[in-house]
Enzyme design. Sequence first.
Site, PDB file in Angstrom:
ATOM      1  N   MET A  64      25.656 -80.277 -71.594  1.00  0.00           N
ATOM      2  CA  MET A  64      24.559 -80.228 -71.495  1.00  0.00           C
ATOM      3  C   MET A  64      23.938 -80.768 -70.117  1.00  0.00           C
ATOM      4  SD  MET A  64      22.496 -82.059 -74.921  1.00  0.00           S
ATOM      5  CE  MET A  64      21.159 -81.398 -74.596  1.00  0.00           C
ATOM      6  N   SER A  65      23.354 -79.983 -69.250  1.00  0.00           N
ATOM      7  CA  SER A  65      22.823 -80.586 -68.098  1.00  0.00           C
ATOM      8  C   SER A  65      22.156 -81.899 -68.064  1.00  0.00           C
ATOM      9  CB  SER A  65      22.244 -79.533 -67.043  1.00  0.00           C
ATOM     10  OG  SER A  65      22.784 -78.429 -66.841  1.00  0.00           O
ATOM     11  N   ARG A  66      21.988 -82.640 -66.796  1.00  0.00           N
ATOM     12  CA  ARG A  66      21.263 -83.668 -66.664  1.00  0.00           C
ATOM     13  C   ARG A  66      19.850 -83.158 -66.766  1.00  0.00           C
ATOM     14  NH1 ARG A  66      21.405 -87.256 -61.879  1.00  0.00           N
ATOM     15  NH2 ARG A  66      20.962 -85.302 -60.836  1.00  0.00           N
ATOM     16  N   ARG A  73      15.698 -76.367 -61.808  1.00  0.00           N
ATOM     17  CA  ARG A  73      16.006 -74.985 -61.903  1.00  0.00           C
ATOM     18  C   ARG A  73      14.766 -74.377 -62.533  1.00  0.00           C
ATOM     19  NH1 ARG A  73      21.097 -77.244 -63.455  1.00  0.00           N
ATOM     20  NH2 ARG A  73      20.670 -76.763 -65.701  1.00  0.00           N
TER      21      ARG A  73
END
Length: 224
Positions: A64-66, A73
Amino acid sequence: MIEPAKAAFEERAALLLAVRQAGVRDISVMRAIEAVPREAFAPYKFRDLANRNMALPLGCGQTMSRPADLGRRIEALRIGRGHRVLEVGTGSGYGTAILARLAREVVSLERYETLAIEAARRLAALPAANAAALHGDGLAPAPTLGQFDRIVVQAALDAPPAALLQLLSPGGALVYARRDFAEGEKRPRQRLIKVDRIEGGDLRENDLGPHSLGAAAFGVAKAL
Protein backbone atom coordinates in the site's frame (compact mmCIF):
# COMPACT_ATOMS: atom_id res chain seq x y z
CA MET A 1 -2.91 6.99 29.52
CA ILE A 2 -4.34 8.19 26.18
CA GLU A 3 -7.79 6.83 25.38
CA PRO A 4 -7.87 4.65 22.21
CA ALA A 5 -10.46 6.87 20.49
CA LYS A 6 -8.40 9.99 21.18
CA ALA A 7 -5.21 8.30 20.01
CA ALA A 8 -6.89 7.23 16.75
CA PHE A 9 -8.19 10.77 16.19
CA GLU A 10 -4.73 12.23 16.74
CA GLU A 11 -3.13 9.70 14.38
CA ARG A 12 -5.73 10.50 11.73
CA ALA A 13 -5.10 14.23 12.10
CA ALA A 14 -1.34 13.66 11.84
CA LEU A 15 -1.88 11.59 8.68
CA LEU A 16 -3.90 14.35 7.01
CA LEU A 17 -1.24 16.87 8.00
CA ALA A 18 1.45 14.69 6.39
CA VAL A 19 -0.59 14.52 3.17
CA ARG A 20 -0.93 18.29 3.16
CA GLN A 21 2.77 18.79 3.87
CA ALA A 22 3.53 16.63 0.82
CA GLY A 23 1.90 19.35 -1.27
CA VAL A 24 -1.68 18.12 -1.64
CA ARG A 25 -3.95 21.17 -1.53
CA ASP A 26 -7.13 20.10 -3.35
CA ILE A 27 -9.91 20.19 -0.75
CA SER A 28 -11.95 17.47 -2.48
CA VAL A 29 -8.96 15.11 -2.45
CA MET A 30 -8.24 15.85 1.21
CA ARG A 31 -11.87 15.21 2.12
CA ALA A 32 -11.88 11.92 0.20
CA ILE A 33 -8.73 10.76 2.04
CA GLU A 34 -10.29 11.81 5.35
CA ALA A 35 -13.53 9.94 4.57
CA VAL A 36 -11.99 6.58 3.59
CA PRO A 37 -10.76 4.51 6.58
CA ARG A 38 -7.33 3.18 5.60
CA GLU A 39 -7.50 0.59 8.37
CA ALA A 40 -10.40 -1.09 6.54
CA PHE A 41 -8.03 -1.83 3.63
CA ALA A 42 -4.81 -2.63 5.49
CA PRO A 43 -3.91 -6.26 6.29
CA TYR A 44 -5.12 -7.16 9.77
CA LYS A 45 -1.67 -7.38 11.36
CA PHE A 46 -0.78 -3.88 10.15
CA ARG A 47 -4.03 -2.10 11.03
CA ASP A 48 -2.46 -0.38 14.02
CA LEU A 49 -0.14 1.36 11.53
CA ALA A 50 -2.83 2.26 8.99
CA ASN A 51 -3.17 5.90 10.07
CA ARG A 52 0.51 6.61 9.63
CA ASN A 53 2.01 8.03 6.47
CA MET A 54 3.94 4.89 5.60
CA ALA A 55 3.80 2.12 3.03
CA LEU A 56 2.38 -1.19 4.28
CA PRO A 57 3.01 -4.72 2.98
CA LEU A 58 0.26 -6.54 1.09
CA GLY A 59 0.05 -10.07 -0.23
CA CYS A 60 1.68 -11.10 -3.52
CA GLY A 61 4.74 -8.99 -2.74
CA GLN A 62 2.83 -5.73 -3.20
CA THR A 63 2.51 -2.69 -0.94
CA MET A 64 0.00 0.00 0.00
CA SER A 65 1.49 3.35 -0.98
CA ARG A 66 2.07 6.10 1.52
CA PRO A 67 -1.14 8.19 1.62
CA ALA A 68 0.88 11.34 0.83
CA ASP A 69 2.21 9.80 -2.40
CA LEU A 70 -1.21 8.46 -3.33
CA GLY A 71 -2.70 11.89 -2.68
CA ARG A 72 -0.19 13.53 -5.02
CA ARG A 73 -1.06 11.17 -7.86
CA ILE A 74 -4.79 11.61 -7.41
CA GLU A 75 -4.59 15.39 -7.09
CA ALA A 76 -2.58 15.62 -10.31
CA LEU A 77 -5.50 14.09 -12.23
CA ARG A 78 -7.95 16.86 -11.22
CA ILE A 79 -10.88 14.45 -11.13
CA GLY A 80 -14.40 15.82 -11.56
CA ARG A 81 -17.70 14.27 -10.53
CA GLY A 82 -18.56 13.42 -14.14
CA HIS A 83 -15.29 11.63 -14.89
CA ARG A 84 -14.81 7.97 -15.65
CA VAL A 85 -11.52 6.75 -14.12
CA LEU A 86 -9.31 3.74 -14.83
CA GLU A 87 -6.91 2.62 -12.12
CA VAL A 88 -4.06 0.26 -13.01
CA GLY A 89 -3.01 -1.66 -9.90
CA THR A 90 -5.82 -2.06 -7.38
CA GLY A 91 -3.69 -3.40 -4.55
CA SER A 92 -5.74 -3.24 -1.36
CA GLY A 93 -8.49 -1.14 -2.95
CA TYR A 94 -7.73 1.87 -0.74
CA GLY A 95 -6.88 4.15 -3.67
CA THR A 96 -9.91 2.84 -5.54
CA ALA A 97 -12.18 3.87 -2.68
CA ILE A 98 -10.72 7.39 -2.62
CA LEU A 99 -11.13 7.70 -6.39
CA ALA A 100 -14.75 6.53 -6.07
CA ARG A 101 -15.54 9.52 -3.84
CA LEU A 102 -14.29 11.90 -6.54
CA ALA A 103 -15.46 10.36 -9.84
CA ARG A 104 -18.65 9.13 -11.48
CA GLU A 105 -17.23 5.64 -12.09
CA VAL A 106 -13.99 3.84 -11.29
CA VAL A 107 -12.74 0.67 -12.98
CA SER A 108 -9.66 -0.80 -11.31
CA LEU A 109 -7.55 -3.60 -12.82
CA GLU A 110 -5.35 -5.83 -10.66
CA ARG A 111 -3.02 -8.46 -12.13
CA TYR A 112 -3.11 -10.64 -8.99
CA GLU A 113 -6.41 -12.47 -8.71
CA THR A 114 -6.23 -12.84 -4.92
CA LEU A 115 -5.73 -9.10 -4.44
CA ALA A 116 -8.56 -8.29 -6.86
CA ILE A 117 -10.98 -10.55 -4.97
CA GLU A 118 -10.02 -9.11 -1.58
CA ALA A 119 -10.24 -5.51 -2.83
CA ALA A 120 -13.68 -6.12 -4.35
CA ARG A 121 -14.87 -7.47 -0.99
CA ARG A 122 -13.57 -4.42 0.88
CA LEU A 123 -15.15 -2.01 -1.61
CA ALA A 124 -18.50 -3.79 -1.29
CA ALA A 125 -18.34 -3.52 2.50
CA LEU A 126 -17.55 0.21 2.46
CA PRO A 127 -19.71 0.51 0.25
CA ALA A 128 -18.36 2.04 -2.97
CA ALA A 129 -21.08 1.19 -5.47
CA ASN A 130 -19.50 3.16 -8.34
CA ALA A 131 -16.19 1.26 -8.20
CA ALA A 132 -15.28 -2.15 -9.59
CA ALA A 133 -12.08 -4.10 -8.87
CA LEU A 134 -11.40 -6.57 -11.68
CA HIS A 135 -8.75 -9.20 -12.31
CA GLY A 136 -6.89 -8.19 -15.46
CA ASP A 137 -3.74 -6.80 -17.03
CA GLY A 138 -3.99 -3.04 -16.69
CA LEU A 139 -1.06 -2.51 -19.03
CA ALA A 140 -2.85 -4.36 -21.83
CA PRO A 141 -6.50 -3.48 -21.17
CA ALA A 142 -9.28 -4.69 -23.44
CA PRO A 143 -10.66 -2.02 -25.81
CA THR A 144 -14.13 -3.14 -24.73
CA LEU A 145 -13.60 -1.28 -21.43
CA GLY A 146 -14.27 1.91 -23.35
CA GLN A 147 -12.78 5.37 -22.98
CA PHE A 148 -11.68 6.97 -19.72
CA ASP A 149 -11.37 10.63 -18.76
CA ARG A 150 -8.64 9.89 -16.24
CA ILE A 151 -6.14 7.04 -15.84
CA VAL A 152 -3.81 6.48 -12.89
CA VAL A 153 -1.07 3.86 -12.95
CA GLN A 154 -0.15 2.81 -9.42
CA ALA A 155 3.29 1.60 -10.53
CA ALA A 156 6.47 2.78 -12.22
CA LEU A 157 6.96 2.43 -15.98
CA ASP A 158 9.50 3.43 -18.60
CA ALA A 159 6.52 4.72 -20.62
CA PRO A 160 2.76 4.01 -20.78
CA PRO A 161 1.96 1.22 -23.29
CA ALA A 162 0.00 2.15 -26.43
CA ALA A 163 -2.91 -0.12 -25.44
CA LEU A 164 -3.40 1.96 -22.30
CA LEU A 165 -3.07 5.34 -24.01
CA GLN A 166 -5.69 4.30 -26.56
CA LEU A 167 -8.29 4.26 -23.77
CA LEU A 168 -7.57 7.89 -22.85
CA SER A 169 -10.36 10.11 -24.13
CA PRO A 170 -9.80 13.53 -25.78
CA GLY A 171 -9.07 16.06 -23.04
CA GLY A 172 -8.15 13.21 -20.71
CA ALA A 173 -5.16 12.84 -18.40
CA LEU A 174 -2.96 9.94 -17.30
CA VAL A 175 -0.56 9.92 -14.33
CA TYR A 176 2.29 7.47 -13.72
CA ALA A 177 5.81 7.27 -12.28
CA ARG A 178 8.46 7.24 -15.00
CA ARG A 179 11.72 5.42 -14.47
CA ASP A 180 14.75 7.32 -15.79
CA PHE A 181 18.10 5.54 -15.96
CA ALA A 182 20.95 8.00 -15.45
CA GLU A 183 24.38 7.07 -16.75
CA GLY A 184 26.47 5.28 -14.15
CA GLU A 185 23.57 4.67 -11.76
CA LYS A 186 22.39 1.14 -10.98
CA ARG A 187 18.93 2.14 -9.76
CA PRO A 188 16.56 4.29 -11.85
CA ARG A 189 15.31 7.62 -10.64
CA GLN A 190 11.57 8.17 -10.72
CA ARG A 191 9.53 11.20 -11.72
CA LEU A 192 5.78 11.72 -11.45
CA ILE A 193 4.54 12.34 -14.99
CA LYS A 194 1.19 13.64 -16.17
CA VAL A 195 0.20 12.94 -19.78
CA ASP A 196 -2.58 15.09 -21.27
CA ARG A 197 -4.38 14.23 -24.51
CA ILE A 198 -4.77 17.68 -26.03
CA GLU A 199 -6.73 18.99 -29.01
CA GLY A 200 -6.08 16.95 -32.12
CA GLY A 201 -5.18 13.85 -30.13
CA ASP A 202 -1.57 14.76 -29.43
CA LEU A 203 -0.01 13.88 -26.09
CA ARG A 204 1.71 16.41 -23.84
CA GLU A 205 3.84 15.47 -20.83
CA ASN A 206 4.38 17.42 -17.62
CA ASP A 207 7.02 16.49 -15.03
CA LEU A 208 5.57 16.87 -11.52
CA GLY A 209 8.73 16.09 -9.58
CA PRO A 210 10.38 13.14 -7.82
CA HIS A 211 8.26 10.15 -6.92
CA SER A 212 8.56 6.54 -5.81
CA LEU A 213 6.54 3.45 -6.81
CA GLY A 214 7.14 -0.25 -7.32
CA ALA A 215 7.87 -1.40 -10.86
CA ALA A 216 4.94 -2.41 -13.04
CA ALA A 217 4.61 -5.90 -14.50
CA PHE A 218 2.70 -7.14 -17.52
CA GLY A 219 0.33 -10.10 -17.53
CA VAL A 220 -2.00 -11.59 -14.95
CA ALA A 221 -1.41 -13.97 -12.06
CA LYS A 222 -3.47 -15.78 -9.45
CA ALA A 223 -0.85 -15.12 -6.72
CA LEU A 224 2.89 -15.27 -6.18
